[in-house]
Design a protein around this motif. Sequence first.
Motif, mmCIF file in Angstrom:
data_model
loop_
_atom_site.group_PDB
_atom_site.id
_atom_site.type_symbol
_atom_site.label_atom_id
_atom_site.label_comp_id
_atom_site.label_asym_id
_atom_site.label_seq_id
_atom_site.Cartn_x
_atom_site.Cartn_y
_atom_site.Cartn_z
ATOM 1 N N GLY A 49 11.242 -58.704 -50.260
ATOM 2 C CA GLY A 49 10.153 -58.616 -49.301
ATOM 3 C C GLY A 49 10.606 -58.693 -47.857
ATOM 4 O O GLY A 49 11.784 -58.889 -47.555
ATOM 5 N N GLU A 50 9.634 -58.549 -46.958
ATOM 6 C CA GLU A 50 9.886 -58.610 -45.519
ATOM 7 C C GLU A 50 8.796 -59.440 -44.854
ATOM 8 O O GLU A 50 7.626 -59.381 -45.243
ATOM 9 N N GLY A 51 9.201 -60.203 -43.841
ATOM 10 C CA GLY A 51 8.231 -61.009 -43.115
ATOM 11 C C GLY A 51 8.737 -62.414 -42.884
ATOM 12 O O GLY A 51 9.945 -62.646 -42.774
ATOM 13 N N LYS A 52 7.817 -63.357 -42.816
ATOM 14 C CA LYS A 52 8.174 -64.752 -42.583
ATOM 15 C C LYS A 52 8.957 -65.309 -43.775
ATOM 16 O O LYS A 52 8.627 -65.025 -44.922
ATOM 17 N N PRO A 53 9.986 -66.130 -43.520
ATOM 18 C CA PRO A 53 10.826 -66.618 -44.618
ATOM 19 C C PRO A 53 10.144 -67.708 -45.446
ATOM 20 O O PRO A 53 9.460 -68.587 -44.916
ATOM 21 N N VAL A 54 10.351 -67.626 -46.760
ATOM 22 C CA VAL A 54 9.910 -68.648 -47.703
ATOM 23 C C VAL A 54 11.046 -68.869 -48.686
ATOM 24 O O VAL A 54 11.594 -67.906 -49.244
ATOM 25 N N LEU A 55 11.418 -70.121 -48.905
ATOM 26 C CA LEU A 55 12.439 -70.444 -49.899
ATOM 27 C C LEU A 55 11.756 -70.677 -51.234
ATOM 28 O O LEU A 55 10.825 -71.477 -51.335
ATOM 29 N N ILE A 56 12.209 -69.970 -52.263
ATOM 30 C CA ILE A 56 11.717 -70.192 -53.621
ATOM 31 C C ILE A 56 12.800 -70.907 -54.417
ATOM 32 O O ILE A 56 13.964 -70.500 -54.413
ATOM 33 N N VAL A 57 12.402 -71.970 -55.114
ATOM 34 C CA VAL A 57 13.322 -72.726 -55.957
ATOM 35 C C VAL A 57 12.797 -72.668 -57.394
ATOM 36 O O VAL A 57 11.841 -73.362 -57.739
ATOM 37 N N PRO A 58 13.388 -71.817 -58.237
ATOM 38 C CA PRO A 58 12.898 -71.663 -59.612
ATOM 39 C C PRO A 58 13.109 -72.910 -60.462
ATOM 40 O O PRO A 58 13.859 -73.819 -60.105
ATOM 41 N N GLY A 59 12.450 -72.919 -61.610
ATOM 42 C CA GLY A 59 12.579 -74.030 -62.542
ATOM 43 C C GLY A 59 13.759 -73.874 -63.475
ATOM 44 O O GLY A 59 14.580 -72.974 -63.327
ATOM 45 N N ASN A 60 13.829 -74.760 -64.451
ATOM 46 C CA ASN A 60 14.915 -74.821 -65.434
ATOM 47 C C ASN A 60 16.254 -74.729 -64.715
ATOM 48 O O ASN A 60 16.531 -75.496 -63.803
ATOM 49 N N THR A 61 17.102 -73.790 -65.104
ATOM 50 C CA THR A 61 18.419 -73.698 -64.486
ATOM 51 C C THR A 61 18.437 -72.855 -63.213
ATOM 52 O O THR A 61 19.477 -72.734 -62.576
ATOM 53 N N TYR A 77 5.862 -61.645 -46.458
ATOM 54 C CA TYR A 77 6.845 -62.730 -46.497
ATOM 55 C C TYR A 77 8.167 -62.222 -47.074
ATOM 56 O O TYR A 77 8.199 -61.327 -47.927
ATOM 57 N N LYS A 78 9.235 -62.823 -46.585
ATOM 58 C CA LYS A 78 10.555 -62.559 -47.141
ATOM 59 C C LYS A 78 10.944 -63.772 -47.970
ATOM 60 O O LYS A 78 11.066 -64.882 -47.441
ATOM 61 N N PHE A 79 11.113 -63.560 -49.252
ATOM 62 C CA PHE A 79 11.390 -64.653 -50.172
ATOM 63 C C PHE A 79 12.887 -64.779 -50.429
ATOM 64 O O PHE A 79 13.545 -63.805 -50.823
ATOM 65 N N PRO A 121 8.837 -73.109 -45.473
ATOM 66 C CA PRO A 121 8.034 -73.598 -46.589
ATOM 67 C C PRO A 121 8.822 -73.386 -47.879
ATOM 68 O O PRO A 121 9.620 -72.445 -47.988
ATOM 69 N N ILE A 122 8.616 -74.265 -48.841
ATOM 70 C CA ILE A 122 9.297 -74.142 -50.134
ATOM 71 C C ILE A 122 8.256 -73.922 -51.225
ATOM 72 O O ILE A 122 7.312 -74.705 -51.368
ATOM 73 N N LEU A 123 8.443 -72.852 -51.971
ATOM 74 C CA LEU A 123 7.625 -72.527 -53.133
ATOM 75 C C LEU A 123 8.493 -72.766 -54.354
ATOM 76 O O LEU A 123 9.622 -72.263 -54.421
#
Length: 313
Positions: A49-61, A77-79, A121-123
């Motif tokens: 994506g493109e736009g405001k930064p968002v950090l994604i932290v997945p589950g499990n490993t 948003y840029k993820f 922000p963290i998702l």
Amino acid sequence: MTQPILDHESKVFNQAGAAETNLLKDYGLTGESHWLTFQGLQVRVLTVGEGKPVLIVPGNTGDPYPWIPLLDKLPGYKFYIMARPGGGLSDGFDHNQVDVHDFAIKLFTSVLDQLNLKRVPILSHSMGAHWSTWYALAHPERVTQVITTGNPGRILMEKTPGFLKAMALPGVSKVAGKIVVPKDADHALRNQKVMGTDPDAVARLPHSFAEATFAFDQLPNYSLSTISLLQAMNDPKKHNGITAEQLATMKVPMTLLWGSNDTFEKPALGEKIAQASPQGKLHEIQGAGHMPWIDRPEKVAGIILKQLEAVSD
């Protein structure tokens, strides 16, 4: 500390990367890999994506691919999807070799620094949500808010779900490690049932999602990373839970999205977490399981977009 390194020239590595690319294409998306280093490990961050930064932290490993069915519904948003060591084409990881809390805090700081992200922000999902909450508690100056999906690891959890507790037992872990790896793509989504996902929602997923699940679960360190994470996070001697007293010190908004059919814990625990956090809020997603965006992608996307718009740096 000697951790298992993933061979980037191997067949399974290339198959997993190709499967992820195919899944992205099915949702009209493209991704770019960024390779970072941390404590001698290669850590992969997938950007979409493109736009405001968002950090994604997945589950499990830490596999990024489960988030792909949601990302096309989150424009603007840029993820930055961090594949924690142990998954997502990052190097393998034995969580029993480290102090997981200390490792998580340093990992997040290093990743944000290397990506030149000052405050985001963290998702997050599941155990990734637990680690993200750790980080927000330790470094609120780097985090604008935390949005969690599914039961967030061991936050306020007094008892470990029976099947997770059994998988972490030394005598069972070797067998469990084999059981969690599907034998083919047609059987790769059986764990969705275990997590409470609506069978109709699973049926709506493109076959490329099953192929990605199978391919990433075939990576040589998947079992080690999964089982050692369960062991390290559920060992009562290591005190890796998050208490109400700790949540009371949270300085950033915490929004919880929790499926009514989540098999790890019910939304009642989410209400307790929200009440313990000064700026906590719970959204119960009816009819959804542990990955609520798989069941109700539009509903979940709407809540996330509204929350991201409401809280800015």
